[in-house]
Design an enzyme around this catalytic site. Structure first.
Site, PDB file in Angstrom:
ATOM      1  N   GLU A  44      14.860  -0.466 -50.073  1.00  0.00           N
ATOM      2  CA  GLU A  44      14.233  -1.734 -49.701  1.00  0.00           C
ATOM      3  C   GLU A  44      12.746  -1.496 -49.476  1.00  0.00           C
ATOM      4  O   GLU A  44      12.356  -0.579 -48.746  1.00  0.00           O
ATOM      5  CB  GLU A  44      14.897  -2.303 -48.431  1.00  0.00           C
ATOM      6  N   ARG A  45      11.942  -2.313 -50.141  1.00  0.00           N
ATOM      7  CA  ARG A  45      10.476  -2.165 -50.058  1.00  0.00           C
ATOM      8  C   ARG A  45      10.026  -0.766 -50.473  1.00  0.00           C
ATOM      9  O   ARG A  45       9.083  -0.216 -49.913  1.00  0.00           O
ATOM     10  CB  ARG A  45       9.953  -2.486 -48.656  1.00  0.00           C
TER      11      ARG A  45
ATOM     12  N   ASN B  86      18.710  -2.517 -42.510  1.00  0.00           N
ATOM     13  CA  ASN B  86      19.681  -3.523 -42.946  1.00  0.00           C
ATOM     14  C   ASN B  86      20.892  -2.740 -43.437  1.00  0.00           C
ATOM     15  O   ASN B  86      20.838  -2.082 -44.475  1.00  0.00           O
ATOM     16  CB  ASN B  86      19.122  -4.385 -44.080  1.00  0.00           C
TER      17      ASN B  86
ATOM     18  N   GLU C 230      17.036 -11.297 -38.994  1.00  0.00           N
ATOM     19  CA  GLU C 230      17.160 -11.514 -40.435  1.00  0.00           C
ATOM     20  C   GLU C 230      18.607 -11.347 -40.911  1.00  0.00           C
ATOM     21  O   GLU C 230      18.884 -10.703 -41.921  1.00  0.00           O
ATOM     22  CB  GLU C 230      16.226 -10.574 -41.203  1.00  0.00           C
TER      23      GLU C 230
ATOM     24  N   ARG D 214      15.213  -2.115 -32.397  1.00  0.00           N
ATOM     25  CA  ARG D 214      13.997  -2.751 -32.928  1.00  0.00           C
ATOM     26  C   ARG D 214      13.741  -4.122 -32.292  1.00  0.00           C
ATOM     27  O   ARG D 214      14.673  -4.890 -32.047  1.00  0.00           O
ATOM     28  CB  ARG D 214      14.078  -2.866 -34.453  1.00  0.00           C
TER      29      ARG D 214
ATOM     30  N   LYS E 279       7.095  -3.360 -33.930  1.00  0.00           N
ATOM     31  CA  LYS E 279       6.116  -3.348 -35.017  1.00  0.00           C
ATOM     32  C   LYS E 279       4.717  -3.470 -34.423  1.00  0.00           C
ATOM     33  O   LYS E 279       4.527  -4.202 -33.447  1.00  0.00           O
ATOM     34  CB  LYS E 279       6.366  -4.497 -35.990  1.00  0.00           C
TER      35      LYS E 279
ATOM     36  N   ASP F  35       4.238  -9.061 -39.135  1.00  0.00           N
ATOM     37  CA  ASP F  35       4.995  -8.208 -40.044  1.00  0.00           C
ATOM     38  C   ASP F  35       4.101  -7.319 -40.897  1.00  0.00           C
ATOM     39  O   ASP F  35       3.947  -7.590 -42.092  1.00  0.00           O
ATOM     40  CB  ASP F  35       5.867  -9.093 -40.957  1.00  0.00           C
TER      41      ASP F  35
ATOM     42  N   GLU G 178       4.328  -2.325 -48.406  1.00  0.00           N
ATOM     43  CA  GLU G 178       4.909  -3.627 -48.732  1.00  0.00           C
ATOM     44  C   GLU G 178       3.835  -4.713 -48.883  1.00  0.00           C
ATOM     45  O   GLU G 178       3.829  -5.462 -49.848  1.00  0.00           O
ATOM     46  CB  GLU G 178       5.907  -4.039 -47.639  1.00  0.00           C
TER      47      GLU G 178
ATOM     48  N   GLU H 106      -8.325  -5.622 -47.912  1.00  0.00           N
ATOM     49  CA  GLU H 106      -8.406  -6.799 -47.042  1.00  0.00           C
ATOM     50  C   GLU H 106      -9.364  -7.836 -47.645  1.00  0.00           C
ATOM     51  O   GLU H 106      -9.094  -9.035 -47.602  1.00  0.00           O
ATOM     52  CB  GLU H 106      -8.910  -6.371 -45.662  1.00  0.00           C
TER      53      GLU H 106
ATOM     54  N   TRP I 218      10.348 -19.016 -43.245  1.00  0.00           N
ATOM     55  CA  TRP I 218      10.031 -17.690 -42.702  1.00  0.00           C
ATOM     56  C   TRP I 218       8.969 -17.690 -41.598  1.00  0.00           C
ATOM     57  O   TRP I 218       8.684 -16.654 -41.002  1.00  0.00           O
ATOM     58  CB  TRP I 218       9.612 -16.743 -43.829  1.00  0.00           C
TER      59      TRP I 218
HETATM   60  O1  GCW Z   1       8.783  -6.756 -43.546  1.00  0.00           O
HETATM   61  C1  GCW Z   1      10.101  -7.143 -43.525  1.00  0.00           C
HETATM   62  C2  GCW Z   1      10.642  -6.753 -44.859  1.00  0.00           C
HETATM   63  C3  GCW Z   1      12.144  -6.605 -44.861  1.00  0.00           C
HETATM   64  C4  GCW Z   1      12.514  -5.635 -43.746  1.00  0.00           C
HETATM   65  C5  GCW Z   1      12.057  -6.227 -42.423  1.00  0.00           C
HETATM   66  C6  GCW Z   1      12.327  -5.324 -41.237  1.00  0.00           C
HETATM   67  C7  GCW Z   1      14.241  -4.006 -43.663  1.00  0.00           C
HETATM   68  O2  GCW Z   1      10.237  -7.709 -45.801  1.00  0.00           O
HETATM   69  O3  GCW Z   1      12.498  -6.105 -46.116  1.00  0.00           O
HETATM   70  O4  GCW Z   1      13.878  -5.344 -43.713  1.00  0.00           O
HETATM   71  O5  GCW Z   1      10.669  -6.416 -42.471  1.00  0.00           O
HETATM   72  O6  GCW Z   1      11.381  -4.705 -40.754  1.00  0.00           O
HETATM   73  O7  GCW Z   1      13.443  -5.245 -40.776  1.00  0.00           O
END
Ligand code: GCW
Length: 712
Positions: free
Chosen positions: A191-192, A234, A317, A350, A391, A396, A424, A544, A574
């Protein structure tokens, strides 16, 4: 020398010829053989025992086999040496020269140290006459000392070198892999991931290339990383099984990484008691559920005694979590923590929790607020082996965001800060975007105001009890590990900043350049070094400039998040909006008239961000909705700033490509070609960004560019 010792020495001198067939045929990244030249030409003594000492021995032996040096392991006869690696507390050596060197190391430590302890991972490097001495209390310190000597090259043997003591600022320095075991229908194997498949898994099975995993561990150890989670947060059906039926696959990875002092962690699904255990509930307060986790966790430790713990994405999510049972995140995390505590494990829980089914018409819900709203009230309720993993920004992993207010809001909780090495939102390893300066800004940010503690201090915690630093990895089965060869620098920099968050990111980059493009093997090392700095140092700011302006974020294509999609997320669920209309743009997150997000910061920043007068330009549109004619601190209007930065950004990328071309013929042609290809794509994509953003805002605002450049 007796017969046994001589056999041993023979083996040490010749083991592991680098050309042997099981050597992974991948790019050597920051550990090319050439980087070991200086070490490998020396007479080296390694003193101490244990798995990690063996690793040091093995590394030194390999270097010496190549460059003509010699290595001894705790010899029982007198030897003349240039370099000693010694575990304090190991038996005395008969060699008088070595004894003298060790005692010189001890006195150097007494001089510069605070009582002499080097800790679990620290080391001392000192000179005694012609000998360099590396001392450590624990084997991991020797391993890190070894890679320090490699980084220093000849400077490690400089007689004038004053003694130095090194200890990591953060105890846990962790990479999270978002690797799927089975290929996900939308997200693929990783993923990503932008570097091919996974180095761990392929099509539902372990990928089987243990040599490569070992090589990865070696690279990580040389950067300072000491923990890794091996599957995506995930967690789908196949991945869930890693905890039970497929635990052997995880144990195999742990066995390979252990010699490099890397502990393995696992992402688990909160629903495991139901999906794996056949229970009817995963309620964290249910006795049966707790017993299931306790028993399952014991089995994990039977198999992997140094297992690190669990990583959990819950109620986020679409992942299952405690909300289903009317419980909160503290209930959920504490249940897992209880199972892990007797075995020495931690749970990384998380904080990336928000409503991903938002109605875009609803202006009161603000995704930026979500993590704080969920977690700040729980401060003080988490067990000591819970780490809340936050995070770095409130939304994000954007190219520019303020620092997450959660980091300052949980003084009674162990907090880990999560960065994203995988690009990403920062060009997906097709664009050069060196993230060191950005992470450094984040880590140095002082959430309580300029005189207060920094983000790095929170992650470090009181006497090392903080949650540490975590990042989403950018590695795959690609020949260059990271797709874009220059993206290796992001991985390296992450480890180095996790070891010492105060380091100057340009100095770290310089270190990476020296290791990856060793001057002794480069035709014009100064040109190579200068050119790489010119291309990379400011590349995050360049990125940027040609993407979403002034901190507003996103504006990417939905789904894959690559390339411009100005309104891509504007009417989705979203929660990532920019609210551009004919008069202005930006998100009002003030207390006075907006979502009130500014109020989540301690007073100093709450005031700075609240006011248009003091809000920093680069975050203006994150915090305020302003007219296009609003004048920035820079003196430019918002609309003119958008035009100027977007034109400038593309010019800078074009200059990067021009500079790169001057290296043709100077460096490994495979690296040259791969980067050249990617720079073509970066120029194309940056141009697209420039034209779409400029055109969008020109059409919305009707304000022409002062300089009359092409806007469509
Ligand atoms: O940035 C988003 C991503 C998802 C990711 C999610 C996360 C693993 O688009 O792909 O899922 O964050 O951090 O859980």
């Amino acid at each position: 020398m007796n017969a046994e010792e001589s056999v041993h020495l023979e083996q040490l001198m010749f083991v592991d010829d680098p050309m042997e067939t099981n050597e992974p045929r991948v790019h050597a990244a920051w550990l090319p053989p050439e980087a070991f030249r200086s070490l490998g030409a020396r007479r080296v003594l390694v003193h101490g025992d244990g798995l990690l000492v063996d690793t040091v021995l093995h590394e030194v032996a390999r270097a010496c086999a190549r460059y003509g040096g010699r290595v001894w392991h705790s010899p029982s006869w007198d030897v003349d040496v240039d370099l000693v690696f010694a575990l304090r507390g190991a038996d005395e050596l008969p060699s008088s020269a070595v004894r003298a060197a060790l005692s010189a190391g001890e006195s150097a430590l007494a001089e510069i140290g605070d009582g002499g302890s080097l800790g679990d991972e620290g080391f001392l490097l000192a000179r005694d006459g012609d000998v360099t001495v590396v001392l450590a209390d624990a084997p991991a310190g020797l391993l890190y000392g070894l890679f320090h000597v490699v980084r220093l090259c000849a400077a490690a043997f400089d007689s004038e070198r004053p003694p130095e003591r090194h200890r990591p600022a953060l105890r846990r320095r962790m990479l999270d892999h978002w690797d799927n075991v089975a290929v996900h229908p939308v997200m693929g194997q990783v993923e990503r991931g932008y570097a091919g498949g996974s180095i761990f898994w392929r099509d539902g099975r372990p990928c089987g290339d243990l040599a490569r995993i070992r090589e990865y561990g070696r690279l990580l150890a040389a950067s300072g990383v000491n923990a890794i989670s091996v599957n995506n947060v995930n967690v789908a059906r196949t991945e869930a099984l890693l905890l039970t039926d497929r635990l052997g696959d995880v144990a195999e990875i742990a066995d390979v990484l252990r010699p490099y002092h890397i502990r393995v962690h696992l992402s688990v699904t909160f629903a495991a008691p139901v999906v794996l255990g056949g229970l009817s509930t995963a309620d964290p307060l249910d006795e049966g559920v707790r017993a299931w986790w306790a028993a399952t966790t014991r089995t994990v430790y039977d198999r992997i005694p140094d297992f690190g713990g669990y990583v959990v994405k819950a109620d986020s999510e679409g992942q299952p979590g405690p909300f289903t049972y009317g419980r909160d995140h503290a209930d959920g995390a504490n249940m897992l923590a209880e199972a892990l505590a007797p075995l020495g494990g931690v749970v990384h829980w998380r904080a990336f929790v928000y409503n991903h089914h938002q109605d875009w018409r609803d202006r009161s819900t603000d995704r930026a607020r979500a993590a704080y709203d969920h977690f700040a009230p729980l401060d003080g309720r988490f067990r000591t082996n819970v780490v809340v993993q936050v995070k770095f920004g409130p939304v994000d992993f954007q190219t520019r965001e303020p620092v997450s207010p959660v980091i300052a809001a949980m003084p009674a909780t162990r907090v880990a800060v999560e960065l994203q090495v995988t690009q990403e939102y920062t060009g997906q390893q097709r664009h050069v975007c060196h993230l060191g300066p950005w992470w450094s800004e984040v880590l140095r940010f002082a959430p309580w105001g300029p005189d207060g503690r920094a983000v790095a201090d929170v992650a470090a915690g009181e006497s090392g009890a903080g949650g540490g630093l975590v990042a989403v990895a950018n590695v795959g089965d690609d020949l260059f590990w990271t797709g874009h060869p220059l993206a290796q620098a992001n991985l390296y920099t992450f480890g180095r900043l996790a070891w010492d968050p105060r380091r100057d990111p340009t100095a770290v980059l310089d270190e990476w350049i020296t290791l990856t493009f060793p001057p002794s093997a480069t035709a014009d090392p100064d040109l190579v070094r200068r050119t790489l700095h010119e291309i990379m140092d400011d590349s995050w700011r360049t990125y940027e400039r040609y993407t979403a302006p002034l901190g507003v974020g996103f504006m990417v294509n939905p789904g894959d998040h690559y390339g411009p999609g100005v309104d891509g997320y504007e009417y989705t669920r979203w929660g990532t909006y920019h609210f551009a209309d004919r008069d202005g743009v930006g998100v009002d997150r003030t207390r006075a008239s907006g979502t009130g997000f500014t109020g989540q910061y301690p007073p100093y920043w709450a005031e700075v961000y609240e006011s248009l007068e003091t809000c920093p330009d680069e975050l203006l549109l994150f915090f305020h909705h302003v007219p296009y004619g609003h004048v920035l601190h820079s003196g430019s209007t918002v609309i003119q700033h958008i035009y100027d930065t977007h034109f400038a950004g593309v010019e800078e990328v074009t200059a990067m490509r021009r500079r790169w071309r001057t290296l043709n013929g100077m460096i490994d042609p495979a690296v040259y070609e791969r980067v050249a290809e990617r720079l073509d794509e970066q120029v194309r994509c940056a141009t697209e960004w420039r034209d779409q953003i400029n055109t969008y805002f020109y059409r919305k605002s009707g304000v022409p560019d002062e300089r009359g450049r092409d806007i469509y």
